[in-house]
Scaffold this motif. Structure first.
Motif, PDB file in Angstrom:
ATOM      1  N   ASP A 126       0.844  -1.188   0.000  1.00 46.74           N
ATOM      2  CA  ASP A 126       0.000   0.000   0.000  1.00 46.74           C
ATOM      3  C   ASP A 126       0.880   1.238   0.000  1.00 46.74           C
ATOM      4  N   GLU A 127       0.462   2.272  -0.749  1.00 43.76           N
ATOM      5  CA  GLU A 127       1.299   3.474  -0.869  1.00 43.76           C
ATOM      6  C   GLU A 127       1.537   4.166   0.470  1.00 43.76           C
ATOM      7  N   ASP A 128       0.676   3.893   1.470  1.00 42.07           N
ATOM      8  CA  ASP A 128       0.849   4.477   2.805  1.00 42.07           C
ATOM      9  C   ASP A 128       1.172   3.412   3.845  1.00 42.07           C
ATOM     10  N   HIS A 129       1.851   2.346   3.404  1.00 37.60           N
ATOM     11  CA  HIS A 129       2.170   1.265   4.334  1.00 37.60           C
ATOM     12  C   HIS A 129       2.940   1.834   5.532  1.00 37.60           C
ATOM     13  N   PRO A 130       2.476   1.525   6.752  1.00 35.31           N
ATOM     14  CA  PRO A 130       3.083   2.147   7.951  1.00 35.31           C
ATOM     15  C   PRO A 130       4.464   1.612   8.322  1.00 35.31           C
ATOM     16  N   GLU A 131       4.847   0.458   7.794  1.00 34.68           N
ATOM     17  CA  GLU A 131       6.104  -0.147   8.251  1.00 34.68           C
ATOM     18  C   GLU A 131       7.155  -0.299   7.163  1.00 34.68           C
ATOM     19  N   VAL A 132       6.807   0.018   5.930  1.00 33.80           N
ATOM     20  CA  VAL A 132       7.738  -0.170   4.817  1.00 33.80           C
ATOM     21  C   VAL A 132       8.041   1.178   4.184  1.00 33.80           C
ATOM     22  N   GLY A 133       9.337   1.478   4.094  1.00 34.82           N
ATOM     23  CA  GLY A 133       9.748   2.731   3.472  1.00 34.82           C
ATOM     24  C   GLY A 133      10.108   2.523   2.019  1.00 34.82           C
ATOM     25  N   ASP A 134      11.279   3.038   1.622  1.00 39.12           N
ATOM     26  CA  ASP A 134      11.716   2.922   0.234  1.00 39.12           C
ATOM     27  C   ASP A 134      12.303   1.557  -0.085  1.00 39.12           C
ATOM     28  N   GLN A 135      12.596   0.780   0.939  1.00 39.91           N
ATOM     29  CA  GLN A 135      13.158  -0.559   0.756  1.00 39.91           C
ATOM     30  C   GLN A 135      12.454  -1.528   1.685  1.00 39.91           C
ATOM     31  N   ILE A 136      12.529  -2.801   1.342  1.00 42.11           N
ATOM     32  CA  ILE A 136      11.981  -3.845   2.193  1.00 42.11           C
ATOM     33  C   ILE A 136      13.056  -4.901   2.396  1.00 42.11           C
ATOM     34  N   SER A 137      13.258  -5.294   3.626  1.00 44.79           N
ATOM     35  CA  SER A 137      14.291  -6.286   3.939  1.00 44.79           C
ATOM     36  C   SER A 137      13.725  -7.688   3.822  1.00 44.79           C
ATOM     37  N   LEU A 138      14.619  -8.654   3.744  1.00 45.70           N
ATOM     38  CA  LEU A 138      14.183 -10.050   3.685  1.00 45.70           C
ATOM     39  C   LEU A 138      13.441 -10.424   4.967  1.00 45.70           C
ATOM     40  N   GLU A 139      13.878  -9.856   6.079  1.00 47.15           N
ATOM     41  CA  GLU A 139      13.199 -10.131   7.350  1.00 47.15           C
ATOM     42  C   GLU A 139      11.778  -9.596   7.325  1.00 47.15           C
ATOM     43  N   GLN A 140      11.592  -8.379   6.814  1.00 47.48           N
ATOM     44  CA  GLN A 140      10.241  -7.827   6.698  1.00 47.48           C
ATOM     45  C   GLN A 140       9.392  -8.654   5.740  1.00 47.48           C
ATOM     46  N   PHE A 141      10.002  -9.085   4.642  1.00 48.56           N
ATOM     47  CA  PHE A 141       9.262  -9.875   3.657  1.00 48.56           C
ATOM     48  C   PHE A 141       8.702 -11.151   4.301  1.00 48.56           C
ATOM     49  N   GLY A 142       9.481 -11.736   5.212  1.00 49.32           N
ATOM     50  CA  GLY A 142       9.039 -12.967   5.850  1.00 49.32           C
ATOM     51  C   GLY A 142       8.125 -12.776   7.040  1.00 49.32           C
ATOM     52  N   SER A 143       8.074 -11.565   7.588  1.00 51.04           N
ATOM     53  CA  SER A 143       7.294 -11.363   8.807  1.00 51.04           C
ATOM     54  C   SER A 143       5.983 -10.597   8.595  1.00 51.04           C
ATOM     55  N   LEU A 144       5.932  -9.736   7.582  1.00 50.57           N
ATOM     56  CA  LEU A 144       4.703  -8.993   7.319  1.00 50.57           C
ATOM     57  C   LEU A 144       3.638  -9.913   6.720  1.00 50.57           C
ATOM     58  N   PRO A 145       2.358  -9.596   6.940  1.00 48.58           N
ATOM     59  CA  PRO A 145       1.299 -10.431   6.338  1.00 48.58           C
ATOM     60  C   PRO A 145       1.441 -10.439   4.813  1.00 48.58           C
ATOM     61  N   TYR A 146       1.326 -11.634   4.251  1.00 53.31           N
ATOM     62  CA  TYR A 146       1.636 -11.832   2.832  1.00 53.31           C
ATOM     63  C   TYR A 146       0.386 -12.234   2.064  1.00 53.31           C
TER      64      TYR A 146
END
Length: 309
Positions: A177-197
């Motif tokens: 989402d363009e206003d995602h509260p936890e993701v900025g200009d980059q996403i880490s592998l850890e975030q990729f595995g922990s955020l709802p998918y």
């Protein structure tokens, strides 16, 4: 006169005899012997019950019947030649044809839509029937229930059994989402595995993206599964993340209200879109024209080196 008993080659000989007014020259033009041409003239005289050509001095003179037949026979041979040469000609601006294509919504929206727009002005008599990619797409093509299949090469194990050409390649990007509260200009592998998918599917099967992630052992916290064409529109106002084809994401990103990020998975491979067809349509001028249109669009949108058949 029983047409089934008439050798139409006699009319070719008649036309040449009337043109040359000489058995010798007519024989040379048709690459036959003079005696064979004399025999053909005798057969023509018997067929029409008329001398047709009468010797007068050193040349041959046509009878009134032969003169009256000459124009009609010439027009008839021109018509036959036109019919036989139809297979080598296709004028899209005046043709009336319907072509059937199997393609998913993503391909129809991002790739085929420009072709549809082009046809409305350049080829108004050309109609397309676009069918979704079901689980039996190979049998649909093999059984000639579709003229052309546009599909990722990676999803079509039997593509080498058919004629095919590479159209373009498309890579995966992460969409949020363009206003995602936890993701900025980059996403880490850890975030990729922990955020709802949001996992994607293709019909009743997992999408190629999910297959790759499973193969690479990339963990996901899957909460929702949806068709990959619909997935980007489900992200708005959520913490969900998903993988999406870049071409589709760029096309609908603003409408879906999403941002695109580089995937944190280094070995994630792009997909290779191909078109495949059978030998039944391989040499047809109309089908060759359609395939050329798709190759032209692919080159305009995403040039590739080394396209192969």
């Amino acid at each position: 006169m029983d047409l089934h008993r008439v050798d139409l080659n006699l009319l070719v000989a008649f036309d040449m005899l009337m043109t040359e007014r000489s058995v010798t020259r007519a024989a040379q033009r048709l690459s036959v012997g003079q005696s064979a041409m004399s025999s053909t003239l005798n057969r023509l005289r018997k067929l029409f019950d008329d001398p047709l050509l009468i010797r007068e001095g050193r040349g041959l003179v046509a009878t009134p019947l032969a003169e009256s037949l000459a124009i009609s026979v010439g027009e008839l041979l021109t018509g036959i030649d036109s019919v036989l040469s139809q297979r080598d000609r296709f004028d899209a601006s005046s043709a009336e044809r319907t072509f059937s294509i199997i393609a998913n919504d993503y391909l129809t929206m991002t790739f085929l839509q420009p072709l549809i727009a082009r046809l409305s002005t350049d080829a108004p008599g050309i109609r397309l029937r676009i069918f979704p990619t079901g689980d039996d797409f190979a049998e649909q093509l093999r059984g000639h229930r579709a003229d052309l299949l546009v599909i990722p090469q990676e999803a079509f194990e039997d593509h080498a059994e058919f004629h095919f050409r590479v159209l373009f390649r498309d890579r995966y990007v992460v969409a949020v989402d363009e206003d995602h509260p936890e993701v900025g200009d980059q996403i880490s592998l850890e975030q990729f595995g922990s955020l709802p998918y949001l996992a994607t599917s293709s019909g009743h099967r997992r999408s190629l993206a999910e297959m790759q992630l499973d193969f690479l052992g990339v963990p996901r916290r899957t909460e929702i599964t949806a068709g990959f064409g619909l997935a980007p529109f489900l992200l708005r106002g959520t913490r969900l993340i998903t993988l999406v084809h870049e071409r589709l994401a760029l096309r609908i990103g603003e409408a879906a209200g999403i941002r695109l990020l580089e995937p944190p998975i280094r070995r994630l491979q792009p997909i290779t879109e191909i078109m495949a067809w059978t030998s039944r349509t391989d040499q047809d001028p109309g089908h060759r024209w359609l395939r050329d249109q798709l190759l032209d669009l692919a080159d305009q949108q995403h040039p590739l080196q080394g396209r192969r058949e």
